[in-house]
Design a protein around this motif. Sequence first.
Motif, PDB file in Angstrom:
ATOM      1  N   VAL A 149       0.836  -1.198   0.000  1.00  9.26           N
ATOM      2  CA  VAL A 149       0.000   0.000   0.000  1.00  9.26           C
ATOM      3  C   VAL A 149       0.873   1.250   0.000  1.00  9.26           C
ATOM      4  O   VAL A 149       0.648   2.196  -0.773  1.00  9.26           O
ATOM      5  CB  VAL A 149      -0.957  -0.001   1.209  1.00  9.26           C
ATOM      6  N   SER A 197       2.477   1.783  -3.387  1.00  5.21           N
ATOM      7  CA  SER A 197       1.509   2.274  -4.372  1.00  5.21           C
ATOM      8  C   SER A 197       1.263   3.763  -4.189  1.00  5.21           C
ATOM      9  O   SER A 197       1.197   4.525  -5.170  1.00  5.21           O
ATOM     10  CB  SER A 197       0.191   1.500  -4.253  1.00  5.21           C
ATOM     11  N   CYS A 237      -4.632  -3.302  -7.674  1.00  6.59           N
ATOM     12  CA  CYS A 237      -4.858  -3.793  -6.316  1.00  6.59           C
ATOM     13  C   CYS A 237      -5.900  -4.903  -6.331  1.00  6.59           C
ATOM     14  O   CYS A 237      -6.452  -5.244  -7.381  1.00  6.59           O
ATOM     15  CB  CYS A 237      -5.311  -2.648  -5.409  1.00  6.59           C
ATOM     16  N   THR A 276      -1.418  -5.082  -3.208  1.00  6.07           N
ATOM     17  CA  THR A 276      -1.964  -3.863  -2.606  1.00  6.07           C
ATOM     18  C   THR A 276      -3.441  -4.075  -2.307  1.00  6.07           C
ATOM     19  O   THR A 276      -4.204  -4.518  -3.164  1.00  6.07           O
ATOM     20  CB  THR A 276      -1.793  -2.674  -3.564  1.00  6.07           C
TER      21      THR A 276
END
Length: 511
Positions: A210, A213, A226, A238
Amino acid sequence: MSQIKIFDTTLRDGEQSPGCSMNLKEKLEVAKCLERLKVDVIEAGFAISSPGDFESVSAIASAVKDCTIASLARATVKDIDCAWEAVKHAADPRIHLFIATSPVHMEYKLKMTPEQVLERTAAMVAHAAKYVHNIEFSAEDATRSDVDFLCRVVDVAIRNGATVINLPDTVGYTTPAEMQQLIETVLRRVDGADRVELSVHCHNDLGMAVANSLGGVLGGARQIECTINGLGERAGNTSLEEVVMAMHTRPDLYEGLETRIDTTQIYRASKTVYNIIGQNAPLNKPIVGRNAFLHESGIHQHGVLANKKTYEILTPEAVGIHTQELVLGKHSGRHAFESRLQSMGFNLTPEELERSFAEFKVLCDKKKAVDDADIEAIVTHSAMDEGAENGWKLDWFAVHTTNFTTATSTMALKRGEEKQEAVCLGDGPIDAAFNAIDQIMKPVEHTFELYRVGSVSQGKDTLGEVSVKLKARERTFTGRGLSTDIIEASILAYISAVNTLNAYTEKHKED
């Protein structure tokens, strides 16, 4: 405002992780959830990997109208042709092709030189451009690639028609600052990179998917790849719910950036996926875990009672979790039931409403009061079993068990006009019941990957929720059961799993 597109790969990268395989109906149900969520792109599968994957990608492409539908393809003519055939009926089809660009992948996996990778990239992106203008190119293992070479590959892909460039952290190796710098470097050094969308696809091997990203977004990426609940290879991908709510909660850091995600649909999508794969969210899972909005510490409780903002940075309602429960009972009518469903974010078809209301009325005869958790379980626990329409269903059962005699089960199942009964012994009531089901349904040899029992709410009359996962022919088959009687819930779950297994066996009996 600049839009950050959400590319969901639950049905491809998430589904291919161990224990998370889904049948066609389950994939369609997840696709519907993703459409309600308003994700921008659904990667529906890897079309060439199997006839089943091709069928599911094609079905999703035909069914979903409000999202781009993509199929993954290796950088080969055969893969790209197959991907196009699978997605060509989509409202907005995309071909997503990839080739590795890191030294270790090129040498040991591809056995190709850098120049050969450049030539293949140019040829295959151009081949995809014969079919569609929406082309995504992924440089697999981008974060371990030589930056100079990576920029050359990206340049070639753009010049030959790629409209989205994905720079994946394939093995979860990078850090947020490095990912931000990589995106910035490509934007600065590659002519035309500012005219295409740059994307990030991060794995969670070091627990930073996360964060990485979001680092990519700060660097200029405008698409995040994701999955629901962070499902994916190894440690996962993600997490959609985490990355979206991070941006939603911190607009000061992501000023001028937004997604089109309907956050109130997050919890429903999460619950649906967990139900399908036969798992529960970890208690401390951010956003959707049971403890995400609970406070036990006295200091925390005092603060929350005074002002929720003292310890809550987002509300459960923002992600579709409703904490104010309206208790319904056997005297509640259809209108009250439907009204409560709508307030919880469920907009059912007439058929779905009829089925859910019928199950609600049955539950009302078993429980004094039915709360939101029960209603949610009824709605999200709809049978998704391939072959269930023509499969076996429970008619009645009886189980006798004590702590000093062998358990006995009598089972009656029906299939259309056919009805069969069996009596079996077992090491406990569940084993006896499952043996009786096996005697009637005669599944192929299989092993149990999972038998999980959980409660929907509190109290001794709570609904019991059972998940069963079987393994046969290198595939897993999941079944779910819901009842205030945990033995009945177990029986329903096992029948569901065996129906799915038998349907698959019949379909592939000549393989």
